[in-house]
Design an enzyme around this catalytic site. Structure first.
Site, mmCIF file in Angstrom:
data_model
loop_
_atom_site.group_PDB
_atom_site.id
_atom_site.type_symbol
_atom_site.label_atom_id
_atom_site.label_comp_id
_atom_site.label_asym_id
_atom_site.label_seq_id
_atom_site.Cartn_x
_atom_site.Cartn_y
_atom_site.Cartn_z
ATOM 1 N N LYS A 172 10.885 -2.759 -29.336
ATOM 2 C CA LYS A 172 9.447 -2.911 -29.646
ATOM 3 C C LYS A 172 8.673 -1.645 -29.257
ATOM 4 O O LYS A 172 7.650 -1.700 -28.547
ATOM 5 C CB LYS A 172 8.875 -4.165 -28.969
ATOM 6 C CG LYS A 172 7.623 -4.682 -29.692
ATOM 7 C CD LYS A 172 7.281 -6.089 -29.319
ATOM 8 C CE LYS A 172 5.902 -6.489 -29.825
ATOM 9 N NZ LYS A 172 5.674 -6.390 -31.268
HETATM 10 N N1 PMP Z 1 9.476 -8.461 -35.787
HETATM 11 C C1 PMP Z 1 8.575 -7.498 -35.540
HETATM 12 C C2 PMP Z 1 8.805 -6.133 -36.085
HETATM 13 C C3 PMP Z 1 7.417 -7.796 -34.793
HETATM 14 O O1 PMP Z 1 6.516 -6.848 -34.550
HETATM 15 C C4 PMP Z 1 7.212 -9.111 -34.331
HETATM 16 C C5 PMP Z 1 5.971 -9.455 -33.574
HETATM 17 N N2 PMP Z 1 6.100 -9.220 -32.200
HETATM 18 C C6 PMP Z 1 8.204 -10.078 -34.608
HETATM 19 C C7 PMP Z 1 9.321 -9.708 -35.336
HETATM 20 C C8 PMP Z 1 8.098 -11.456 -34.069
HETATM 21 O O2 PMP Z 1 8.340 -11.444 -32.676
HETATM 22 P P1 PMP Z 1 7.683 -12.515 -31.710
HETATM 23 O O3 PMP Z 1 7.993 -13.832 -32.264
HETATM 24 O O4 PMP Z 1 8.344 -12.282 -30.403
HETATM 25 O O5 PMP Z 1 6.236 -12.242 -31.694
#
Ligand code: PMP
Length: 321
Positions: A172
């Site tokens: 991330k």
């Molecule tokens: N993929 C990406 C590229 C994201 O930015 C996110 C958002 N955080 C998600 C998937 C979904 O992750 P989460 O459910 O942990 O928010």
């Protein structure tokens, strides 16, 4: 077209209140008193990682429910590990800081928490090791990030997902979101609502900021964590919810592009996007072109759980007040 694009991008969160309390450099200060130098490493090189955490306002209970906060900080710690940064607080301490900020900012609406771990050194030179880290958290009121009721129209992006061997999606990392932004802008400017990106070898990876699930022949399918996805916290919840509540199997396997065209239901999910059913991909209708029954069910279960309405899923949330 320009107006439409502006409207769509405006739903995203922004610090609407320069007076709001933020956590910066180990202290709680006002948003407008937190300043970052123009030479900051992270600003130039994208050397940062972040989280997006939601808190849901329950009007009846007059309570704000913070969703899966510890899991987000655990993921941030791992992102930091990949990027040679150390989160200077325990998850329990971070939870306390987050609750304190939300209380001070006194949200009586859905809210969003954005922690950022970043290379704070103000110097030129590309590397990760041996540089000072900074950490901050800000919060903002936030509604829906993408349309969730009518269903959205997606395109398969011409941009490929960054691969784990180039810029790991599971970290991330802020710099990695240029990849998401390229795909999202391409989709919005082409008149779609969202982009779906493929891995370098052509398998379905995820949305620009969402994980993806499709339903066909009695099985829900989602790409495995080895297909360059962010290992979504919502993804894990949705997998368990489909198995436990709908009694439908979920398989984690690679997905071909054309499976998007022939599936019966398709949805994107994430903290920001929540549960967002997809009704069209590359001008092909998904199923009959309406939001599918399973997708509606998953959405209803999810929203009850995140607003603290489902006793079975009470451990998903922490009451703020
Ligand atoms: N993929 C990406 C590229 C994201 O930015 C996110 C958002 N955080 C998600 C998937 C979904 O992750 P989460 O459910 O942990 O928010």
């Amino acid at each position: 077209m320009t107006v439409e694009i502006e409207l769509k991008s405006r739903v995203a969160s922004r610090p609407e209140h320069p007076n709001s309390w933020v956590f910066y450099d180990g202290e709680v200060v006002r948003y407008h008193d937190a300043h970052i130098g123009i030479a900051t490493h992270a600003l130039h090189y994208g050397t940062a990682c972040f989280e997006g955490i939601r808190a849901y306002w329950n009007e009846t209970q007059e309570q704000l429910f913070l969703l899966h906060c510890p899991a987000h900080y655990d993921r941030l710690r791992n992102s930091g590990k990949i990027l040679r940064m150390e989160l200077p607080y325990s998850t329990a301490e971070l939870l306390d800081i987050t609750l304190d900020l939300l209380r001070r900012n006194d949200y009586r609406t859905d809210a969003y928490v954005r922690p950022l771990l970043y290379k704070s050194v103000e110097q030129i030179g590309v590397q990760l090791h041996g540089l000072a880290d900074g950490f901050l958290i800000y919060t903002a009121a936030m509604g829906n990030y993408v349309e969730i009721e009518a269903g959205i129209r997606c395109m398969v992006s011409s941009w490929r997902r960054i691969s784990d061997s180039a810029l790991p999606a599971r970290a991330k990392a802020s710099g990695g979101y240029v990849n998401s932004a390229l795909a999202k802008s391409e989709a919005l400017e082409a008149g779609f609502d969202e982009a779906i990106v493929l891995t370098a070898d052509g398998h379905v990876s995820e949305g620009s900021a969402e994980n993806l699930f499709l339903y066909k022949d009695g099985v829900w399918v989602t790409p495995p964590v080895t297909d360059d996805i962010l290992e979504g916290i919502t993804r894990r919840l949705v997998i368990n919810m489909i198995r436990d509540e709908l009694g439908v199997p979920v398989v984690e396997r690679s997905i071909d592009r054309t499976e998007l065209y022939t599936c019966e239901e398709l949805l994107l999910c994430g903290t920001g996007a929540q549960i967002s059913p997809v009704i069209e991909v590359d001008h092909r209708r998904v199923g009959n072109g309406e939001v599918g029954e399973f997708s509606q069910e998953i959405q209803a279960l999810y929203f009850d759980a995140v607003r603290g309405e489902t006793s079975k899923y009470r451990d998903w949330t922490i009451p703020v007040y």
